[in-house]
Design an enzyme around this catalytic site. Structure first.
Site, short mmCIF file in Angstrom:
data_model
loop_
_atom_site.label_atom_id
_atom_site.label_comp_id
_atom_site.label_asym_id
_atom_site.label_seq_id
_atom_site.Cartn_x
_atom_site.Cartn_y
_atom_site.Cartn_z
N ASP A 189 -25.53 -13.89 -30.26
CA ASP A 189 -26.04 -12.72 -30.43
C ASP A 189 -24.19 -11.58 -31.23
O ASP A 189 -22.99 -12.32 -30.80
CB ASP A 189 -26.43 -11.51 -29.11
N ASN A 201 -32.39 -6.83 -16.37
CA ASN A 201 -33.07 -6.66 -16.87
C ASN A 201 -34.29 -7.48 -17.56
O ASN A 201 -35.27 -7.59 -17.67
CB ASN A 201 -33.20 -5.46 -17.62
N HIS A 218 -33.19 -9.78 -19.38
CA HIS A 218 -32.96 -9.71 -21.11
C HIS A 218 -32.12 -11.70 -21.55
O HIS A 218 -31.43 -11.98 -20.23
CB HIS A 218 -32.57 -8.80 -21.90
N GLU A 260 -33.97 -8.02 -25.55
CA GLU A 260 -34.44 -6.95 -24.13
C GLU A 260 -36.28 -7.08 -23.88
O GLU A 260 -37.46 -7.64 -24.40
CB GLU A 260 -34.22 -5.65 -24.93
C1 GLP Z 1 -24.82 -8.97 -22.71
C2 GLP Z 1 -25.26 -10.44 -23.56
C3 GLP Z 1 -25.97 -11.25 -22.80
C4 GLP Z 1 -25.14 -11.84 -21.85
C5 GLP Z 1 -25.57 -10.47 -20.93
C6 GLP Z 1 -25.15 -10.38 -19.09
O1 GLP Z 1 -25.21 -8.31 -23.05
N1 GLP Z 1 -25.84 -10.11 -24.11
O2 GLP Z 1 -25.88 -12.52 -23.44
O3 GLP Z 1 -25.97 -12.88 -20.79
O4 GLP Z 1 -25.69 -9.06 -20.64
O5 GLP Z 1 -23.86 -10.15 -19.22
P1 GLP Z 1 -22.99 -10.24 -18.09
O6 GLP Z 1 -22.81 -11.60 -18.26
O7 GLP Z 1 -21.57 -9.11 -18.16
O8 GLP Z 1 -23.50 -9.38 -16.47
#
Ligand code: GLP
Length: 248
Positions: A67, A136, A138, A143
């Protein structure tokens, strides 16, 4: 699903890096699906160390990222392209032209999404897809919602995701409200999925993804239908699975 229960973030990172390194050693020209966020940072550090020790080469690896924030330039320090350059690509021998991150500045985002999917299809899909998970549930930026979206698409970020990611920006208002995200189709098309999680705040998302009914309200739950998932997580992130007797 194979579950690796690790003591803490460092152990989780090392184990995740081992799974990625095994793929690269086994198939030098593998296609890696890569992720950003705090979760994979430690694994990328391990991979860079092992590369510097001459244990690994990314010379023939190709990568596609999950992404990118819509509206952020590649050189913006919170863009996912910048994250990948500074955490991995700039420190190993991967060819720059073999790395793809959705273009957050594309004038036509829908066309960019369609091209991204066409590129993934042309590669024959991903060999190993690395995933973190949002609080959440995702995955990528898929989402929670009413349905699973198959294709790469433009996403309106959930308020809770904006809150969670505000820590990386000067103010909450600076967090982009949209992103381009690989869809569930490309993620599920991967030959193997490596889901990583660390910390108590991920325990609920991990539990719902692994043990509860499959629902677009928790996008990670779709992974129950994937035949080859490795979950690498620390005890805090596994705490609800441990309490349920699933990860012992
Ligand atoms: C972000 C990314 C995800 C990631 C998630 C968790 O928004 N788009 O790919 O897995 O949130 O992030 P973190 O590893 O910083 O908790």
């Amino acid at each position: 699903m194979i579950i690796y229960r690790e003591k803490d973030y460092d152990a989780m990172s090392r184990r995740a890096a081992q799974v990625i390194a095994a793929e690269v050693v086994h198939k030098a020209n593998c296609i890696l699906g890569l992720a950003t966020g705090s979760t994979p940072e430690g694994a990328y550090k391990c991979l860079v160390d092992w590369y510097k020790q001459g244990l690994l080469s990314f010379k023939d690896v190709r990568s596609v990222n999950l992404d990118e924030y819509k509206g952020l330039a590649p050189d913006h320090d919170q863009s996912y392209r910048y994250f990948m350059q500074s955490n991995l690509f700039d420190h190993v021998d991967i060819c720059p032209e073999n790395t793809r991150v959705p273009d957050g500045l594309a004038a036509d985002s829908d066309a960019e999404c369609a091209q991204y999917d066409a590129y993934i299809r042309s590669l024959g899909y991903v060999d190993l897809q690395l995933l973190g998970i949002g609080r959440n549930g995702h995955i990528g930026f898929n989402e929670p919602g009413d349905c699973f979206i198959k294709e790469t698409h433009v996403v309106d970020l959930a308020e809770s995701t904006i809150d969670a990611n505000a820590r990386f920006f000067a103010t909450r208002d600076d967090v982009p409200k949209q992103a381009l995200s690989m869809g569930i189709g490309a993620i599920m098309g991967a030959k193997k999925v490596l889901l990583c999680a660390s910390g108590e705040e991920k325990a609920d998302a991990v539990y719902r993804s692994v043990c509860r009914p499959i629902t677009p309200n928790c996008p990670g739950s779709i992974l129950q239908l994937h035949p080859n998932v490795v979950l690498v997580a620390d005890e805090a992130a596994l705490s609800k699975l441990i309490a349920a007797g699933v990860a012992l």
